[in-house]
Design an enzyme around this catalytic site. Structure first.
Site, PDB file in Angstrom:
ATOM      1  N   GLY A   9       0.768  -1.115   0.031  1.00 50.09           N
ATOM      2  CA  GLY A   9      -0.074   0.046   0.010  1.00 50.09           C
ATOM      3  C   GLY A   9       0.957   1.214  -0.019  1.00 50.09           C
ATOM      4  N   GLY A  11      -0.347   4.440  -0.052  1.00 51.30           N
ATOM      5  CA  GLY A  11      -0.998   5.650   0.275  1.00 51.30           C
ATOM      6  C   GLY A  11      -0.324   6.373   1.505  1.00 51.30           C
ATOM      7  N   GLY A  14       1.055   3.821   4.137  1.00 48.28           N
ATOM      8  CA  GLY A  14       2.364   2.997   3.956  1.00 48.28           C
ATOM      9  C   GLY A  14       3.519   3.825   3.290  1.00 48.28           C
ATOM     10  N   PHE A 117     -14.625  21.343  11.855  1.00 51.13           N
ATOM     11  CA  PHE A 117     -15.184  20.360  11.517  1.00 51.13           C
ATOM     12  C   PHE A 117     -15.954  19.690  12.312  1.00 51.13           C
ATOM     13  CE2 PHE A 117     -13.036  17.418   7.914  1.00 51.13           C
ATOM     14  CZ  PHE A 117     -13.088  18.583   7.137  1.00 51.13           C
ATOM     15  N   GLN A 231     -19.154   4.315   7.850  1.00 47.37           N
ATOM     16  CA  GLN A 231     -19.434   5.825   7.996  1.00 47.37           C
ATOM     17  C   GLN A 231     -20.119   6.152   6.888  1.00 47.37           C
ATOM     18  OE1 GLN A 231     -16.485   9.292   8.272  1.00 47.37           O
ATOM     19  NE2 GLN A 231     -17.520   9.309  10.194  1.00 47.37           N
ATOM     20  N   HIS A 233     -20.863   9.412   4.802  1.00 48.01           N
ATOM     21  CA  HIS A 233     -20.880  10.913   4.973  1.00 48.01           C
ATOM     22  C   HIS A 233     -22.026  11.529   4.496  1.00 48.01           C
ATOM     23  CE1 HIS A 233     -19.142  14.753   4.003  1.00 48.01           C
ATOM     24  NE2 HIS A 233     -17.837  14.352   4.593  1.00 48.01           N
ATOM     25  N   LEU A 243     -17.550  12.873  -3.236  1.00 49.52           N
ATOM     26  CA  LEU A 243     -17.654  13.789  -1.859  1.00 49.52           C
ATOM     27  C   LEU A 243     -17.549  15.033  -2.115  1.00 49.52           C
ATOM     28  CD1 LEU A 243     -17.720  12.657   1.224  1.00 49.52           C
ATOM     29  CD2 LEU A 243     -15.112  13.705   1.136  1.00 49.52           C
ATOM     30  N   GLU A 246     -16.655  18.163   4.233  1.00 49.36           N
ATOM     31  CA  GLU A 246     -17.219  18.603   5.358  1.00 49.36           C
ATOM     32  C   GLU A 246     -16.620  20.142   5.401  1.00 49.36           C
ATOM     33  OE1 GLU A 246     -17.713  15.942   8.790  1.00 49.36           O
ATOM     34  OE2 GLU A 246     -16.478  17.270   9.708  1.00 49.36           O
ATOM     35  N   ARG A 277     -20.720  12.978  11.764  1.00 46.93           N
ATOM     36  CA  ARG A 277     -21.242  12.689  10.476  1.00 46.93           C
ATOM     37  C   ARG A 277     -22.435  11.600  10.664  1.00 46.93           C
ATOM     38  NH1 ARG A 277     -15.484  11.828   7.516  1.00 46.93           N
ATOM     39  NH2 ARG A 277     -15.194  14.135   7.329  1.00 46.93           N
ATOM     40  N   HIS A 345     -18.676   6.216   3.031  1.00 48.02           N
ATOM     41  CA  HIS A 345     -17.633   6.852   2.931  1.00 48.02           C
ATOM     42  C   HIS A 345     -16.204   6.174   3.772  1.00 48.02           C
ATOM     43  CE1 HIS A 345     -14.982  10.425   2.675  1.00 48.02           C
ATOM     44  NE2 HIS A 345     -14.901  10.647   4.079  1.00 48.02           N
ATOM     45  N   GLU A 369      -6.603   3.092   6.959  1.00 50.43           N
ATOM     46  CA  GLU A 369      -7.913   2.915   7.035  1.00 50.43           C
ATOM     47  C   GLU A 369      -8.416   1.377   7.129  1.00 50.43           C
ATOM     48  OE1 GLU A 369     -10.442   5.185   4.499  1.00 50.43           O
ATOM     49  OE2 GLU A 369     -12.080   4.077   4.672  1.00 50.43           O
ATOM     50  N   ARG A 380     -16.002   7.848  13.190  1.00 48.49           N
ATOM     51  CA  ARG A 380     -14.806   8.554  12.910  1.00 48.49           C
ATOM     52  C   ARG A 380     -15.078  10.247  12.781  1.00 48.49           C
ATOM     53  NH1 ARG A 380     -12.092  11.013   8.549  1.00 48.49           N
ATOM     54  NH2 ARG A 380     -13.077  10.104   6.925  1.00 48.49           N
TER      55      ARG A 380
HETATM   56  C1  LIG Z   1     -13.162  11.515  -0.835  1.00 49.07           C
HETATM   57  C2  LIG Z   1     -12.470  11.342   0.110  1.00 49.07           C
HETATM   58  C3  LIG Z   1     -12.068  12.424   1.044  1.00 49.07           C
HETATM   59  C4  LIG Z   1     -11.705  12.371   2.293  1.00 49.07           C
HETATM   60  N1  LIG Z   1     -11.319  13.387   3.215  1.00 49.07           N
HETATM   61  C5  LIG Z   1     -10.590  13.116   4.158  1.00 49.07           C
HETATM   62  C6  LIG Z   1     -10.263  14.523   4.992  1.00 49.07           C
HETATM   63  O1  LIG Z   1     -10.547  15.409   4.522  1.00 49.07           O
HETATM   64  N2  LIG Z   1      -9.523  14.262   6.111  1.00 49.07           N
HETATM   65  C7  LIG Z   1      -9.245  12.908   6.756  1.00 49.07           C
HETATM   66  O2  LIG Z   1      -8.860  12.889   7.681  1.00 49.07           O
HETATM   67  N3  LIG Z   1      -9.644  11.844   6.029  1.00 49.07           N
HETATM   68  C8  LIG Z   1     -10.266  11.860   4.752  1.00 49.07           C
HETATM   69  N4  LIG Z   1     -10.699  10.926   4.143  1.00 49.07           N
HETATM   70  C9  LIG Z   1     -10.345   9.601   4.617  1.00 49.07           C
HETATM   71  C10 LIG Z   1      -8.926   9.450   4.368  1.00 49.07           C
HETATM   72  O3  LIG Z   1      -8.431  10.221   3.266  1.00 49.07           O
HETATM   73  C11 LIG Z   1      -8.397   8.063   4.199  1.00 49.07           C
HETATM   74  O4  LIG Z   1      -9.001   7.201   5.113  1.00 49.07           O
HETATM   75  C12 LIG Z   1      -6.784   7.853   4.162  1.00 49.07           C
HETATM   76  O5  LIG Z   1      -6.390   8.722   3.116  1.00 49.07           O
HETATM   77  C13 LIG Z   1      -6.495   6.074   3.756  1.00 49.07           C
HETATM   78  O6  LIG Z   1      -5.134   6.096   3.588  1.00 49.07           O
HETATM   79  P1  LIG Z   1      -4.407   4.459   3.614  1.00 49.07           P
HETATM   80  O7  LIG Z   1      -2.982   4.928   3.519  1.00 49.07           O
HETATM   81  O8  LIG Z   1      -4.856   3.845   4.450  1.00 49.07           O
HETATM   82  O9  LIG Z   1      -5.022   4.100   2.141  1.00 49.07           O
HETATM   83  P2  LIG Z   1      -5.024   4.647   0.791  1.00 49.07           P
HETATM   84  O10 LIG Z   1      -4.480   6.064   0.529  1.00 49.07           O
HETATM   85  O11 LIG Z   1      -6.568   4.271   0.263  1.00 49.07           O
HETATM   86  O12 LIG Z   1      -4.255   3.708   0.020  1.00 49.07           O
HETATM   87  C14 LIG Z   1      -4.359   2.192  -0.074  1.00 49.07           C
HETATM   88  C15 LIG Z   1      -3.134   1.646  -0.889  1.00 49.07           C
HETATM   89  O13 LIG Z   1      -2.996   0.333  -0.931  1.00 49.07           O
HETATM   90  C16 LIG Z   1      -2.827  -0.273  -2.300  1.00 49.07           C
HETATM   91  N5  LIG Z   1      -3.429  -1.522  -2.416  1.00 49.07           N
HETATM   92  C17 LIG Z   1      -4.841  -1.941  -1.796  1.00 49.07           C
HETATM   93  N6  LIG Z   1      -5.080  -3.122  -2.137  1.00 49.07           N
HETATM   94  C18 LIG Z   1      -3.907  -3.667  -2.771  1.00 49.07           C
HETATM   95  C19 LIG Z   1      -3.396  -4.936  -3.303  1.00 49.07           C
HETATM   96  N7  LIG Z   1      -4.289  -5.906  -3.517  1.00 49.07           N
HETATM   97  N8  LIG Z   1      -2.375  -5.026  -3.822  1.00 49.07           N
HETATM   98  C20 LIG Z   1      -1.313  -4.101  -3.729  1.00 49.07           C
HETATM   99  N9  LIG Z   1      -1.632  -2.738  -3.295  1.00 49.07           N
HETATM  100  C21 LIG Z   1      -2.991  -2.607  -2.786  1.00 49.07           C
HETATM  101  C22 LIG Z   1      -3.477   0.610  -3.084  1.00 49.07           C
HETATM  102  O14 LIG Z   1      -2.570   0.617  -4.491  1.00 49.07           O
HETATM  103  C23 LIG Z   1      -3.107   2.126  -2.320  1.00 49.07           C
HETATM  104  O15 LIG Z   1      -1.624   2.700  -2.718  1.00 49.07           O
HETATM  105  C24 LIG Z   1     -11.332  10.825   2.709  1.00 49.07           C
HETATM  106  C25 LIG Z   1     -11.495   9.859   2.036  1.00 49.07           C
HETATM  107  C26 LIG Z   1     -12.202  10.238   0.800  1.00 49.07           C
HETATM  108  C27 LIG Z   1     -12.690   8.832   0.203  1.00 49.07           C
END
Ligand SMILES: Cc1cc2nc3c(=O)[nH]c(=O)nc-3n(C[C@H](O)[C@H](O)[C@H](O)COP(=O)(O)OP(=O)(O)OC[C@H]3O[C@@H](n4cnc5c(N)ncnc54)[C@H](O)[C@@H]3O)c2cc1C
Length: 566
Positions: A9, A11, A14, A117, A231, A233, A243, A246, A277, A345, A369, A380
């Site tokens: 991952g 994101g 990671g 918020f 959740q 939204h 989205l 907020e 929310r 969401h 997440e 949340r």
């Molecule tokens: C539209 C939107 C707006 C948001 N706004 C806010 C905000 O303003 N403030 C806030 O606090 N939170 C917000 N959130 C929530 C927050 O953005 C997320 O919870 C957070 O960014 C998740 O980060 P992460 O690193 O856990 O995963 P992600 O950023 O989702 O990354 C997941 C990673 O896992 C990898 N992956 C998944 N499955 C596999 C697989 N099988 N093999 C290899 N790789 C895989 C993907 O390629 C990706 O790189 C928002 C969410 C959304 C959807």
């Protein structure tokens, strides 16, 4: 391929883990595997901001207030040791991110700007216009490149491998040529993001948020936690579910019904549109059910009015929201109110970990997440998820470095690789005839209808039965594209398998929990029942592939249980 640390991952969670680990020990060999190109991870979609009690806007804000708001927001299901760590680390992490180059919006005096918020008692949410996640992710990616972290982009996680309760690494599929690779490592961090895309059209999530990490964890014998808490939204765009942050309400936008009333005065007289929310989404749902919504062919909706904020403020602080509204709804929020409805969401549940991000298997960690540490409990607060991925991404990075220097040689056997090859070959089975897109659509529909904002025993019983039936049909699902080059159809089929496993956890957990708490609202059990249900739900996969539900206690601290009012 043998590594000291493998992170699945790319994101925010990671990448922060990778960055922290390499900064602590530049000699470590670290691989980051991602099924999408790193900067396309869903973190880039985060709009509104990230919470930290910096006290820039409200001088009387404190870490203690942030802790209490988060515990209350979680409806007392969050673990207080993890929440305390989250809020204490927040100001440190924001300053660190600023020093790494994240371009935060500013107040007149030059300090980091903070907007109000939902569910927060002070203006605490730091932001970069309405593109906070995008800037966070770009900043972290730059830093990872700077330190020479090795990325394996467009590799799909197939399995987590362990031996005698110790991590041995992961097996992944290279999407470019469908070849299988083993990544041997003593330490693996799962940072695979959420799974609310299982609600399909009624979701704000990117297409790839299908819970693959959680599903692989279940298969490896790692439990999941609190899966019934999804959740919704309050403000997704009417047609697409995309989205509207907020932050739009934080800047002063308000919600109106078909009589032009600001109906939140009935449900949260003090906080109004900036209630938490779960509460605001339920209020919208009630207005619609009572005939106070607007009608359209894309379903009923209510309106979010920003017109009184003026063009200058909207262009400066909510430019992306304006673009999304124009492209996806044909509505310019400077000129008219935005049609919105609640959208699935965020996943409060996930891989069960402790405050050190450890799972039940030595050397396997989870963050972000896709994990449940649990800082969000049953609901949340906005701005706490970006914070969660930064704080616990960093924590996991710290923890693995300690381990990586002490462990022995990891080993994934040839037969473990062959098992995965057989699984892939099996998906191309000649007698398979079920269409994956039909199953996916039916899954989204049954979850939306039976495990949505309001839930009942009858609806959830149907939801559970539907998911069992879809899982049966999935065994005969057809991969229509037989090419081995960039076979996105193959990937979508595997993602559907992950969603079905996690959907069973969501529906079974929601049926079992006979109370209403946070995002989980049972019409037949309308109140919170602390005597019987103040506990986490735990989900394990049985040898037959079924899901068994049990529970575990919540970690309390100095804050006692209280009624939750806003
Ligand atoms: C539209 C939107 C707006 C948001 N706004 C806010 C905000 O303003 N403030 C806030 O606090 N939170 C917000 N959130 C929530 C927050 O953005 C997320 O919870 C957070 O960014 C998740 O980060 P992460 O690193 O856990 O995963 P992600 O950023 O989702 O990354 C997941 C990673 O896992 C990898 N992956 C998944 N499955 C596999 C697989 N099988 N093999 C290899 N790789 C895989 C993907 O390629 C990706 O790189 C928002 C969410 C959304 C959807």
């Amino acid at each position: 391929m043998t590594y000291d640390i493998v992170i699945v991952g790319a994101g925010g969670g990671g990448m922060y883990a990778a960055l922290e680990a390499i900064r602590r020990n530049p000699a470590l060999k670290i691989a980051v595997i991602s099924k999408v190109y790193p900067t396309r991870s869903h973190t880039s979609a985060a709009q509104g901001g990230v919470n930290a009690a910096l006290a820039n806007k409200h001088k009387d804000d404190t870490i203690d207030l942030h802790i209490f708001d988060t515990i209350k927001g979680s409806d007392y299901l969050g673990d207080q040791d993890s929440i305390t760590y989250l809020c204490e680390q927040a100001p440190i992490l924001i300053r660190e991110l600023e020093n790494l180059g994240a371009p935060f919006s500013r107040l007149e005096d030059g300090s980091i700007a903070q907007r109000p918020f939902g569910g927060a008692s002070r203006h605490r949410c730091c932001y970069c216009a309405d593109k906070t996640g995008h800037t966070v992710l770009q900043t972290l990616f730059e830093q990872c490149m700077r330190y020479g972290i090795q990325f394996f982009n467009e590799y799909y996680l197939l399995s987590i491998e362990e031996n005698d309760g110790k991590c041995q690494g992961v097996i992944a599929l290279n999407l470019r040529d469908s070849k299988i690779h083993k990544f041997e490592a003593n330490s693996v961090i799962l940072a695979t993001g959420g799974y609310a895309k299982m609600y399909w059209h009624k979701s704000s999530n990117a297409a790839g948020l299908t819970g693959d990490g959680g599903a692989a964890a279940l298969r490896a014998g790692i439990p999941l936690k609190d899966m019934e808490f999804v959740q919704f939204h309050p403000t997704g765009l009417r047609k697409s579910g995309l989205l509207v942050t907020e932050g739009a309400r934080g800047e002063g936008g308000y919600l109106i019904n078909n009589k032009g009333e600001r109906f939140m005065s009935k449900y949260a007289p003090e906080k109004m549109e900036l209630g938490p929310r779960d509460l605001v989404s339920r209020s919208i749902e009630i207005e619609i059910r009572e005939g106070l919504g607007f009608e359209s062919t894309a379903g009923q909706f209510i309106k979010l009015d920003l017109t009184h904020l003026g063009a200058e403020l909207i262009m400066q602080r909510l430019p992306q929201i304006r673009e999304l509204c124009i492209y996806f709804e044909g509505v310019d929020p400077i000129l008219e109110p935005i049609p919105v409805r609640p959208t699935a969401h965020y996943s409060m549940g996930g891989i069960d970990v402790n405050t050190s991000c450890e799972t039940n298997i030595e050397g396997i960690y989870a963050v972000g997440e896709g994990a449940c540490v649990s800082v969000h409990g049953a609901n949340r607060l906005g701005g706490n998820s970006l914070l969660d991925i930064l704080v616990f991404g960093k924590r996991a990075g710290m923890e693995v470095v300690e381990r990586a220097s002490k462990s022995g040689q990891p080993k994934i056997s040839d037969s473990q690789v062959e098992d995965q090859q057989k699984y892939i070959d099996g998906l191309f089975g000649k007698t398979h005839h079920e269409r994956y897109d039909v199953i996916r659509e039916e899954l989204g529909t049954t979850l939306g209808e039976n495990a949505g904002i309001y839930r009942t025993k009858d609806a959830l019983t149907k939801g559970v039965a539907d998911v069992y039936e879809l899982r049966e049909r999935f065994k005969k699902v057809k991969v229509a594209d037989h090419s081995r080059l960039f076979n996105t159809n193959l990937m979508q089929v595997m993602e559907l398998g992950s969603m079905l496993d996690l959907a069973l956890c969501v529906a079974k957990g929601a049926l079992a929990r006979e109370e209403s708490r946070g995002s989980h609202s049972r019409i037949d059990f309308p109140t919170r029942d602390d005597k019987n249900w103040h506990k986490h739900s735990i989900f394990k996969m049985t040898a037959e592939g079924d899901i068994a539900v049990s529970d575990k206690p919540v970690t309390m601290g100095k804050h006692e249980l209280q009624e939750r009012t806003y």
